[in-house]
Scaffold this active site. Structure first.
Site, PDB file in Angstrom:
ATOM      1  N   ASP A 145      13.553   3.076  22.004  1.00  0.00           N
ATOM      2  CA  ASP A 145      14.669   3.400  21.435  1.00  0.00           C
ATOM      3  C   ASP A 145      15.656   2.834  20.757  1.00  0.00           C
ATOM      4  OD1 ASP A 145      17.103   5.184  21.600  1.00  0.00           O
ATOM      5  OD2 ASP A 145      16.679   5.638  23.999  1.00  0.00           O
ATOM      6  N   ASP A 146      16.081   2.682  20.257  1.00  0.00           N
ATOM      7  CA  ASP A 146      17.027   1.776  19.100  1.00  0.00           C
ATOM      8  C   ASP A 146      16.426   0.577  19.324  1.00  0.00           C
ATOM      9  OD1 ASP A 146      18.716   4.273  19.463  1.00  0.00           O
ATOM     10  OD2 ASP A 146      20.856   2.668  20.567  1.00  0.00           O
TER      11      ASP A 146
ATOM     12  N   CYS B 221      18.590   9.976  17.600  1.00  0.00           N
ATOM     13  CA  CYS B 221      17.042   9.927  18.527  1.00  0.00           C
ATOM     14  C   CYS B 221      16.707  11.332  18.728  1.00  0.00           C
ATOM     15  CB  CYS B 221      17.310   9.658  19.914  1.00  0.00           C
ATOM     16  SG  CYS B 221      18.675   7.981  19.950  1.00  0.00           S
TER      17      CYS B 221
ATOM     18  N   ARG C  67      12.888  12.360  17.390  1.00  0.00           N
ATOM     19  CA  ARG C  67      12.245  13.389  18.125  1.00  0.00           C
ATOM     20  C   ARG C  67      11.031  14.127  18.282  1.00  0.00           C
ATOM     21  NH1 ARG C  67      12.857   9.370  23.021  1.00  0.00           N
ATOM     22  NH2 ARG C  67      14.029   7.768  21.799  1.00  0.00           N
TER      23      ARG C  67
ATOM     24  N   LYS D  87      12.044   8.932  28.023  1.00  0.00           N
ATOM     25  CA  LYS D  87      13.755   9.381  27.773  1.00  0.00           C
ATOM     26  C   LYS D  87      12.365  11.067  26.654  1.00  0.00           C
ATOM     27  CE  LYS D  87      16.828   8.901  24.935  1.00  0.00           C
ATOM     28  NZ  LYS D  87      17.759   8.143  23.587  1.00  0.00           N
TER      29      LYS D  87
ATOM     30  N   HIS E 247      15.237  14.029  25.535  1.00  0.00           N
ATOM     31  CA  HIS E 247      16.214  14.234  24.448  1.00  0.00           C
ATOM     32  C   HIS E 247      16.243  15.727  23.864  1.00  0.00           C
ATOM     33  CE1 HIS E 247      19.498  11.609  22.600  1.00  0.00           C
ATOM     34  NE2 HIS E 247      19.625  12.681  23.725  1.00  0.00           N
TER      35      HIS E 247
ATOM     36  N   SER F 243      19.601  11.132  26.929  1.00  0.00           N
ATOM     37  CA  SER F 243      19.865   9.786  26.474  1.00  0.00           C
ATOM     38  C   SER F 243      20.431   8.841  27.695  1.00  0.00           C
ATOM     39  CB  SER F 243      21.002   8.798  25.400  1.00  0.00           C
ATOM     40  OG  SER F 243      20.987   7.487  25.611  1.00  0.00           O
TER      41      SER F 243
ATOM     42  N   HIS G 170      18.204   0.958  24.742  1.00  0.00           N
ATOM     43  CA  HIS G 170      19.358   2.103  23.975  1.00  0.00           C
ATOM     44  C   HIS G 170      20.073   1.198  25.196  1.00  0.00           C
ATOM     45  CE1 HIS G 170      22.049   4.784  23.852  1.00  0.00           C
ATOM     46  NE2 HIS G 170      21.292   5.656  22.880  1.00  0.00           N
TER      47      HIS G 170
ATOM     48  N   ASP H 126      12.015   5.296  18.016  1.00  0.00           N
ATOM     49  CA  ASP H 126      12.860   6.231  16.689  1.00  0.00           C
ATOM     50  C   ASP H 126      14.045   6.287  15.836  1.00  0.00           C
ATOM     51  OD1 ASP H 126      15.084   5.359  18.768  1.00  0.00           O
ATOM     52  OD2 ASP H 126      15.542   6.767  19.500  1.00  0.00           O
ATOM     53  N   ASN H 127      14.589   5.098  15.966  1.00  0.00           N
ATOM     54  CA  ASN H 127      15.596   4.476  15.083  1.00  0.00           C
ATOM     55  C   ASN H 127      15.990   3.226  15.070  1.00  0.00           C
ATOM     56  OD1 ASN H 127      17.314   6.870  17.048  1.00  0.00           O
ATOM     57  ND2 ASN H 127      18.165   4.680  16.767  1.00  0.00           N
TER      58      ASN H 127
ATOM     59  N   LYS I 281      21.573   1.750  12.618  1.00  0.00           N
ATOM     60  CA  LYS I 281      21.178   3.257  13.675  1.00  0.00           C
ATOM     61  C   LYS I 281      22.058   4.344  12.956  1.00  0.00           C
ATOM     62  CE  LYS I 281      21.413   5.542  18.125  1.00  0.00           C
ATOM     63  NZ  LYS I 281      21.814   5.280  19.127  1.00  0.00           N
TER      64      LYS I 281
END
Length: 500
Positions: free
Chosen positions: A30-31, A70, A74, A124, A126, A151, A230, A282-283, A303
């Site tokens: 994540d992130d 996010c 996903r 997660k 989301h 999140s 994240h 994810d990003n 991001k």
């Protein structure tokens, strides 16, 4: 000769696995930025297990997610379809969101279920919670779920402990909503979640799932989308203070440790040679958090933007004895994971337009990728503007550029939210092999070769957009505070009474 022998070995192994369907373990960070892992060049990240996977597997240099935030990213991973098709835009889901990933969308888990796979998600989600958990993983093909359904900053965190012995979480997070819950299947197990014990709960859950599946002689799919990198970062006693990188590094190390635990479980249960392990994110990094927000390495911005720093991700495919170790510069995407898994399992693809391609030739033979182009949508796509950018081969054309709050604080003024929407006509064109940082647009004047590239990119763009039918926006359906998950539904006053 050596390559021929290896190819024969792969075919032999796969022929054996045809009698015993392969297992799949999918990690989704994540992130996480392109430059955040040790194996991607970060000098002080402590990621020994991911480094081991990279050394023993196939490491990608040109792997993309489909959105710089996010929820849409996903959705694309799990369905093999751009988020615009399923309506996962603009932005992300919140605790009280009315919408979610439509139940008529087919996830990887639902592709595998008809073949008898055990399926589990941990971490997660989301992709919506909804009334009575309408959109939880257990409604989308997963037998089991343990995790936070959105999140972990989407709830007040000022007084919560993120690091031992009692180091409070950095920042306020979202105020005025319920504290983040830990959900098991469709029931709230804990609210607020205990961050110090969370990763051990995830690791134990995932380990038990693997062990139980193997003992039942049942092929399995484990999807583990982590929260760790994240904001706000957190870690328990076994990781806190262990890295040289501070809170972000400790959180990343804890996630890496769980990956190591699960790889060890696969080895101990004797299924490591029949399991595809895939890691990506994810990003890009949330640069507004500065040293707590990740690192995009040589890539521009992060991001929230459609520069490569927002959407090009680390990715590793690991399968001992099947995937030959190395590095590939071929283009691939999270979109390609569903059709690849379906191909390996012998599963039927869903009867819808898919945007992904089967990567088996790339994974097993280091061949050419079937993916020739990558499309870049902003966090708030619409039919008026369409694609912000298109990559074709090594060239990327920006038709629109815009900064983002998520990428503020960097010296590059084009990254922050003060960089308003710019229309580029002609588009900015970059050679990503020579200029991965997207700093030097190629001139069109007296460059018939680049002019020809632009013509081809515009053709690819037009052909793609002709197939794109935007789904009904699920996020635009709005929010209802009554839908926020609460372990004591009838309590008062909300949200503060939702505590158990």
């Amino acid at each position: 000769m050596a390559y021929l022998l290896f190819t024969c070995l792969v075919l032999y192994v796969l022929s054996i696995c045809s009698a015993s369907p392969p297992n799949f373990v999918l990690f989704f960070a994540d992130d996480l930025g392109f430059g955040d892992l040790g194996c991607y060049g970060h000098p002080s990240s402590l990621t020994p297990n991911l480094d081991r996977l990279a050394a023993g597997g196939l490491r990608f240099t040109d792997f993309y997610c489909t959105s710089p935030v996010c929820s849409p990213s996903r959705a694309s991973l799990l369905t093999g379809r751009y988020q615009t098709r399923s309506g996962i835009f603009p932005g992300v889901f919140y605790p009280g969101s009315i919408g979610g990933l439509p139940l008529n969308e087919t996830t990887i888990a639902e592709v595998l279920k008809p073949l008898g796979y055990a399926t589990a998600a941990v971490g997660k989600w989301h992709l919506g919670y909804g009334a009575n958990g309408t959109f939880l993983p257990t409604q989308q093909g997963f037998d089991q779920y343990l995790g936070i359904p959105y999140s972990h900053d989407q709830g007040p965190c000022q007084n919560l402990t993120c690091f031992p012995p009692d180091v409070k979480c950095f920042g306020l997070c979202d105020v005025g909503v319920v504290t983040v819950p830990l959900v098991h299947n469709d029931k709230i197990k804990q609210q607020p979640v205990n961050f110090l014990d969370l990763e051990k709960s995830y690791s134990d859950f995932a380990t038990n799932f693997i062990i139980t599946s193997v003992k039942k002689n049942q092929p399995f799919f484990l999807y583990y989308p982590s929260h760790h990198t994240h904001y706000p970062q957190y870690a328990g006693t076994r990781a806190a203070g262990h890295s040289l990188r501070g809170p972000f590094g400790d959180a990343l190390f804890e996630f890496d440790s769980t990956i190591g635990n699960l790889i060890a479980t696969l080895e101990q249960m004797g299924v490591i040679n029949n399991t595809l392990v895939f890691f990506t994110a994810d990003n890009g990094p949330e640069l507004m958090r500065m040293s707590r927000g990740g690192n995009s390495g040589p890539l521009r911005c992060g991001k929230g933007t459609t520069y490569d720093g927002g959407m090009r991700e680390p990715a590793i495919a690991f399968w001992p004895g099947v995937i030959r170790p190395g590095v590939t510069h071929e283009m691939a995407s999270t979109l390609d994971i569903l059709p690849t898994i379906a191909s390996l399992a012998g599963a039927k693809l869903p009867p819808v337009i898919l945007d992904g391609f089967d990567m088996t030739d790339l994974l097993f033979h280091k061949g050419k990728s079937k993916r020739e182009a990558m499309m870049f949508y902003p966090i708030d796509p619409n039919e008026k503007y369409g694609l912000f950018a298109v990559r074709l081969g090594k060239y990327k054309a920006h038709f629109y550029t815009r900064g983002a709050t998520h990428s503020a604080t960097t010296p590059d003024q084009d990254c922050s939210d003060f960089a308003v929407l710019k229309v580029h006509n002609p588009p900015l064109i970059f050679d990503l092999e020579a200029d991965p940082s997207e700093h030097y647009p190629l001139p069109l004047d007296k460059r018939p070769d680049i002019q020809a590239v632009l013509v081809q990119i515009k053709k690819v763009k037009a052909q793609f957009e002709a197939t794109m039918i935007f789904g009904e926006s699920q996020i635009s359906k709005g929010e209802n505070p009554d839908l926020e998950p609460c372990c004591s539904p009838g309590c008062s006053p909300k949200p503060t009474c939702c505590h158990c």
